[in-house]
Design a protein around this motif. Structure first.
Motif, short mmCIF file in Angstrom:
data_model
loop_
_atom_site.label_atom_id
_atom_site.label_comp_id
_atom_site.label_asym_id
_atom_site.label_seq_id
_atom_site.Cartn_x
_atom_site.Cartn_y
_atom_site.Cartn_z
N GLY A 237 0.82 -1.21 0.00
CA GLY A 237 0.00 0.00 0.00
C GLY A 237 0.85 1.26 0.00
N GLU A 238 0.17 2.37 -0.16
CA GLU A 238 0.85 3.67 -0.29
C GLU A 238 1.61 4.08 0.97
OE1 GLU A 238 -0.98 7.43 -2.24
OE2 GLU A 238 -1.15 7.73 -0.06
N THR A 239 2.75 4.71 0.74
CA THR A 239 3.54 5.34 1.79
C THR A 239 3.64 6.83 1.46
OG1 THR A 239 5.67 5.12 0.65
CG2 THR A 239 4.96 3.24 2.01
N ASN A 240 4.02 7.62 2.42
CA ASN A 240 4.22 9.05 2.14
C ASN A 240 5.32 9.26 1.11
OD1 ASN A 240 2.18 9.81 3.89
ND2 ASN A 240 3.56 10.02 5.64
N GLU A 241 6.31 8.37 1.11
CA GLU A 241 7.40 8.46 0.16
C GLU A 241 6.93 8.18 -1.28
OE1 GLU A 241 8.90 8.11 4.20
OE2 GLU A 241 7.46 6.89 3.10
N ASN A 242 5.95 7.27 -1.42
CA ASN A 242 5.37 7.03 -2.75
C ASN A 242 4.74 8.31 -3.30
OD1 ASN A 242 4.16 3.84 -1.69
ND2 ASN A 242 5.82 4.18 -3.14
N THR B 71 10.15 2.12 5.16
CA THR B 71 9.09 3.11 5.30
C THR B 71 7.77 2.43 5.66
OG1 THR B 71 8.68 3.04 2.93
CG2 THR B 71 10.22 4.72 3.72
N LEU B 72 6.81 3.22 6.11
CA LEU B 72 5.56 2.69 6.64
C LEU B 72 4.37 3.04 5.76
CD1 LEU B 72 6.14 3.78 10.35
CD2 LEU B 72 6.60 1.54 9.33
N LEU B 73 3.34 2.21 5.82
CA LEU B 73 2.10 2.55 5.13
C LEU B 73 1.49 3.79 5.76
CD1 LEU B 73 0.21 -0.89 4.85
CD2 LEU B 73 1.70 0.22 3.16
N ARG C 25 6.35 -1.90 5.10
CA ARG C 25 5.22 -1.54 4.25
C ARG C 25 4.62 -2.75 3.55
NH1 ARG C 25 10.04 0.36 2.17
NH2 ARG C 25 10.51 0.01 -0.03
N ALA C 26 5.45 -3.72 3.17
CA ALA C 26 4.95 -4.94 2.52
C ALA C 26 4.37 -5.90 3.56
CB ALA C 26 6.06 -5.61 1.73
N LEU C 27 5.04 -6.03 4.68
CA LEU C 27 4.59 -6.95 5.72
C LEU C 27 3.26 -6.49 6.33
CD1 LEU C 27 5.26 -9.59 7.09
CD2 LEU C 27 6.70 -8.34 8.70
N GLU C 28 3.11 -5.19 6.55
CA GLU C 28 1.82 -4.69 7.07
C GLU C 28 0.71 -4.93 6.06
OE1 GLU C 28 -0.42 -0.79 8.99
OE2 GLU C 28 1.65 -0.56 8.32
N THR C 29 1.01 -4.74 4.78
CA THR C 29 0.02 -5.04 3.73
C THR C 29 -0.39 -6.51 3.82
OG1 THR C 29 0.95 -3.32 2.29
CG2 THR C 29 -0.38 -5.03 1.23
N ALA C 30 0.58 -7.39 3.97
CA ALA C 30 0.30 -8.83 4.09
C ALA C 30 -0.57 -9.13 5.30
CB ALA C 30 1.61 -9.62 4.17
N LYS C 31 -0.25 -8.51 6.42
CA LYS C 31 -1.01 -8.75 7.66
C LYS C 31 -2.45 -8.28 7.53
CE LYS C 31 2.97 -8.83 10.73
NZ LYS C 31 3.74 -8.12 11.75
N ILE C 32 -2.66 -7.15 6.87
CA ILE C 32 -4.02 -6.66 6.67
C ILE C 32 -4.79 -7.61 5.76
CG2 ILE C 32 -5.41 -4.81 5.63
CD1 ILE C 32 -3.17 -2.84 6.65
N ILE C 33 -4.16 -8.06 4.69
CA ILE C 33 -4.82 -8.99 3.77
C ILE C 33 -5.12 -10.31 4.47
CG2 ILE C 33 -4.49 -10.37 1.68
CD1 ILE C 33 -2.87 -7.93 0.57
N SER C 34 -4.19 -10.80 5.26
CA SER C 34 -4.34 -12.07 5.96
C SER C 34 -5.44 -12.02 7.02
CB SER C 34 -3.02 -12.45 6.64
OG SER C 34 -3.23 -13.46 7.60
N ASN C 35 -5.56 -10.89 7.68
CA ASN C 35 -6.53 -10.72 8.77
C ASN C 35 -6.36 -11.82 9.82
OD1 ASN C 35 -8.56 -9.22 10.01
ND2 ASN C 35 -10.19 -10.44 9.08
N GLY C 36 -5.13 -12.28 9.99
CA GLY C 36 -4.83 -13.31 10.98
C GLY C 36 -5.27 -14.71 10.57
N GLU C 37 -5.72 -14.87 9.33
CA GLU C 37 -6.28 -16.15 8.90
C GLU C 37 -5.39 -16.91 7.92
OE1 GLU C 37 -10.13 -15.13 7.39
OE2 GLU C 37 -10.83 -14.43 9.34
#
Length: 179
Positions: free
Chosen positions: A9-14, A25-27, A57-69
Motif C-alpha cells: 500500500g501507499e507510503t508518504n514516500e510514494n 518506510t511505513l504505510l 510496508r509490505a509486511l503490514e500489507t500482508a497482515k491486513i490482507i491475511s486478517n490473521g487467517e
C-alpha cells in the motif's frame, strides 16, 4: 498453480515519487485502506500462504490482507531493488530507460542491476514451484519486483525495456505458475 502478487500500500514516500528501495518506510492511512480493499477483492478466494518482503510496508500489507487467517512468511528475495546511490532520490533524477533495461543491464557502483533482480525472482519462483505447488500463494512486495514478475510471466520486450508495466499501490495481479 495460482500466484497472486500485490504491491504494498501507499507510503508518504510514494506520494513524492521517492525511490525508497530498502528504506523501511511505513504505510500511510491510504495504504492501509488500499490493503483492506485488496482483502475484499480476494474474498472467496482460498489463499493458503502469503510470502512477503520483510520491509514494514509490505509486511503490514500482508497482515491486513491475511486478517490473521493466512500464514505469512517473509523472504528477502522479495525486497525492493537495492537502489544504492539512488535511494532516497526522486525518480526524476534517474535515467530510468537505462535503469530498467535488462538488455543494457547497467552495473552501478552500488545499485542492484536489473539482471540480478530477475535472477533472484526466478530463484524464488522455482522454490515456490518446488515447495508449494499444491497451494495458492500470494506475494506482497514492491513495485520493482512486481515489474520483474510481470515480465517473467509475459516475456521481455525485444528492446529490453521494462518500463511499460507500472504497478500502483496495492495493485493485484494473478499469474499461472507452471509446475
Amino acid at each position: 498453480m495460482d500466484l497472486y502478487v500485490v504491491r504494498h500500500g501507499e507510503t508518504n514516500e510514494n506520494k513524492i515519487k521517492m525511490m525508497q528501495g530498502n528504506m523501511d518506510t511505513l504505510l500511510n492511512e491510504t495504504g492501509r485502506n488500499q490493503a483492506l480493499e485488496v482483502r475484499s477483492k480476494l474474498d472467496g478466494i482460498k489463499i493458503d500462504l502469503i510470502i512477503s518482503s520483510p520491509k514494514s510496508r509490505a509486511l503490514e500489507t500482508a497482515k491486513i490482507i491475511s486478517n490473521g487467517e493466512i500464514p505469512i512468511i517473509t523472504d528477502e528475495r522479495l525486497l525492493s531493488r537495492d537502489h544504492g546511490e539512488f535511494e532516497g532520490k526522486s525518480r526524476h533524477d534517474v535515467d530510468l530507460e537505462d535503469y530498467w533495461n535488462i538488455k543494457v543491464n547497467k552495473q552501478y557502483e552500488r545499485a542492484e542491476s536489473v539482471g540480478h533482480m530477475f535472477e533472484r525472482i526466478t530463484d524464488l519462483l522455482n522454490e515456490i514451484k518446488e515447495n508449494y505447488s499444491d497451494k495458492t500463494v500470494l506475494i506482497t512486495t514492491h513495485s520493482g519486483i512486481c515489474r520483474i514478475l510481470y515480465y517473467y510471466f509475459n516475456g521481455i520486450p525485444e528492446s529490453g525495456s521494462l518500463l511499460e508495466y507500472e504497478s500502483t499501490n496495492c495493485s493485484l495481479e494473478k499469474y499461472e505458475l507452471e509446475v
